[in-house]
Scaffold this active site. Structure first.
Site, short mmCIF file in Angstrom:
data_model
loop_
_atom_site.label_atom_id
_atom_site.label_comp_id
_atom_site.label_asym_id
_atom_site.label_seq_id
_atom_site.Cartn_x
_atom_site.Cartn_y
_atom_site.Cartn_z
N HIS A 95 0.87 -1.19 0.00
CA HIS A 95 0.00 0.00 0.00
C HIS A 95 0.90 1.23 0.00
O HIS A 95 1.84 1.32 0.80
CB HIS A 95 -0.89 -0.03 1.25
CG HIS A 95 -2.01 0.93 1.23
ND1 HIS A 95 -1.82 2.29 1.27
CD2 HIS A 95 -3.35 0.75 1.18
CE1 HIS A 95 -3.01 2.90 1.24
NE2 HIS A 95 -3.95 1.98 1.19
N ARG A 104 -6.25 10.19 -0.48
CA ARG A 104 -5.93 10.63 -1.84
C ARG A 104 -7.21 10.83 -2.64
O ARG A 104 -7.30 11.72 -3.47
CB ARG A 104 -4.97 9.64 -2.50
CG ARG A 104 -3.54 9.86 -1.99
CD ARG A 104 -2.58 8.80 -2.49
NE ARG A 104 -2.80 7.54 -1.79
CZ ARG A 104 -2.89 6.36 -2.38
NH1 ARG A 104 -2.76 6.25 -3.68
NH2 ARG A 104 -3.08 5.27 -1.66
O1 MEZ Z 1 -9.35 -1.94 0.37
C1 MEZ Z 1 -8.41 -1.41 0.95
O2 MEZ Z 1 -7.35 -1.98 1.15
C2 MEZ Z 1 -8.54 0.01 1.42
C3 MEZ Z 1 -9.72 0.74 0.98
C4 MEZ Z 1 -7.57 0.53 2.18
C5 MEZ Z 1 -7.46 1.95 2.50
O3 MEZ Z 1 -6.54 2.58 2.00
O4 MEZ Z 1 -8.25 2.47 3.27
#
Ligand code: MEZ
Length: 542
Positions: A320, A340
């Site tokens: 992420h 974002r």
């Molecule tokens: O689905 C995900 O992993 C999600 C929406 C995570 C996030 O950044 O909040």
């Protein structure tokens, strides 16, 4: 006074100087070729030496991250020859292994069909990646949206590797799942007219992510847990499954468990089994920190593989883009992509943007890694962690005062605890291990390649291709949790329980031994992460 040390403040001043012009700046999306080049050069999945082939069993020849390959080469948690398989604690129709959203929904739908259902979970019921989910759940219910657009976005996000039948199930069930959750009592964010609020995530052509502030998973699990308790479904906590049991015909027929307190083992015989054990973040692939909960140690993959379930796309890990890089106590924790979607920008140490923030996660993470490791434009913390800024004050500027308190109360509070006011100061971020894009291969009913063994949620694979879109995971756990629960309960009606055994474990180990890779010192599954050595926390390779 700023909570950031003086050494980091020069770059904050640069970011502040460029904020107003940046706010109006458009960065085009990359071309397909540009994306591919960026991934190949900078995404951790492509790093030399990060993966290796599995040497035994049904998945022989598949390439997986080394950390997972180690576990696939480990010894069974309990020695099969010492197990008395008559030590049966329970005999049920549907055994659900895992206490997150996938497990809870599978159990609810199985029980609804009259199946005798048992949930087992390694820690407490609810301890899972579901409960930590922030941003939300996708479902095409907006006026200008459709499951067809959701389908295209999901395929594009996954690099078109996704299994089309699974994506089709995902997007067509999505509106029904959203309505089911709302009817159960999940308090989704709504606009002033009572309609569902929706925001953007990377790779989406429409606003499609529905949230309960920035603690969507917590809110959903609140409701799930209540419903499971109210329906009287039995739950066994602190009981990790350490192997699956197969009958004489190779069909799944239960599982072997260890109680974490007493270390005593017991058997649950079951006509069908649903694995909903979640992810692998706590393996810290390539030394990355993680957003995952403490129990995310790949147990379902390890016992599923040993039992002969095929895997798919286990070479693709999701990092992420916005894991916390400072303060160190929060290292790796998720800063939701929703930021974002609500216009926060990624900014390097020189006050400049370097990527369109709504590119998919694999692209955005690769761009950040390039910015830090190749272009040397990162921001260094006092402990030599590096990252880039997520300009959160922009949200208040663009979307109005009070937006952060309304949409991100949990993240506001988390940083406030460390003296950082995210309405006024940015957050330092760096990619963090968030999700396994692949997993156990399933069909539309959630069944794996082992008869009567189902999988739901992060432990399963195929639907997300090689890169999941934000908001498709909270969705996938319920779509496939429901499908697996229903099919398992129906199937259980036709099944006469066979004699469960562990012969498959013995022969898998023999094959590892013959291949010269059996790790006799390593017990698999891991069950709990191992933080005794230096491998875990801050060893991120820039
Ligand atoms: O689905 C995900 O992993 C999600 C929406 C995570 C996030 O950044 O909040």
């Amino acid at each position: 006074m700023s909570a950031y040390p003086e050494s980091m403040q020069a770059s904050i001043r640069k970011l502040e100087e460029t904020r107003l012009t940046r706010a109006r700046e458009e960065i085009p999306m990359l071309s397909l070729k540009g994306r591919q080049e960026l991934l190949q050069k900078f995404h951790p999945d492509y790093r030399e030496g990060g993966r290796r082939e599995i040497k035994a069993g049904v998945n022989k020849g598949e390439r997986v991250p080394n950390e997972l390959a180690d576990l696939f080469e480990g010894r069974s948690y309990l020695r099969p020859e010492a197990i008395d398989l008559t030590r049966v604690r329970d005999e049920v129709d549907v055994l659900v292994i895992g206490g997150g959203g996938g497990g809870a929904s599978a159990a609810l739908f199985a029980a609804e069909l009259g199946a005798r259902t048992l949930i087992t979970t390694k820690l407490r019921f609810g301890d899972s990646n579901t409960i930590m989910a922030e941003g939300g759940i996708q479902a095409a219910v907006g006026e200008f949206d459709s499951p067809a657009l959701h389908y295209l976005d999901t395929m594009g996000g996954g690099g078109f590797h996704n299994l089309p039948n699974l994506v089709s199930a995902l997007v067509t069930d999505a509106p029904m799942i959203l309505e089911w959750l709302a009817r159960l009592g999940v308090m989704f964010d709504r606009n002033e007219n009572g309609g569902l609020l929706a925001s953007f995530a990377g790779g989406q052509c429409r606003r499609r992510v529905h949230s309960a502030a920035d603690y969507t998973g917590m809110e959903i699990m609140r409701v799930m847990r209540d419903d499971v308790y109210n329906r009287g479904i039995e739950i066994l906590e602190f009981s990790p499954a350490v192997d699956l049991l197969l009958d004489e015909q190779g069909r799944c027929a239960g599982a072997l468990f260890v109680h974490l307190d007493t270390q005593e083992y017991f058997v649950v015989r079951s006509k069908t089994v649903i694995l909903a054990t979640g992810g692998i973040g706590r393996l810290h692939i390539q030394g990355f920190p993680t957003t995952n909960h403490y129990g995310a140690t790949a147990d379902g993959l390890v016992i599923g593989n040993r039992a002969g379930a095929k895997i798919i796309f286990m070479d693709a890990i999701q990092f992420h883009p916005t894991g916390t890089a400072y303060p160190e106590q929060l290292l790796g924790l998720l800063v939701s992509e929703a930021f974002r979607g609500w216009s926060a920008q990624l900014v390097n140490g020189e006050g400049k943007r370097f990527i369109n923030e709504l590119e998919t996660r694999d692209i955005t993470s690769s761009a950040t890694i390039r910015e830090v490791s190749d272009r040397k434009n990162g921001v260094m913390t006092p402990t030599a962690m590096q990252g880039v800024w997520l300009d959160t004050p922009l949200v208040e500027l663009n979307k109005g005062k009070g937006t952060i308190h309304r949409i991100f109360p949990h993240l506001f509070h988390r940083f406030h605890t460390f003296g950082i006011d995210i309405m006024k100061e940015p957050i330092l971020v760096y990619p963090t291990q968030h999700y396994q894009n692949g997993g156990l291969f399933i069909n539309e009913g959630g069944e794996t390649t082992v008869r009567n063994l189902f999988a739901a949620g992060e432990v399963s694979g195929g639907v997300h291709g090689k890169n999941r879109l934000g908001g498709n995971s909270l969705l996938d756990i319920f779509v496939f949790g429901r499908r697996a629960g229903v099919l398992a309960a129906q199937r259980a009606k036709e099944i006469k329980l066979g004699r469960p055994g562990l012969d498959h474990v013995v022969s898998y180990e023999k094959e590892l031994e013959r291949a010269g890779v059996l790790k006799t010192h390593l017990k698999a599954p891991l069950v709990l992460p191992d933080y005794r050595y230096e491998k875990a926390l801050t060893k991120v390779h820039h």
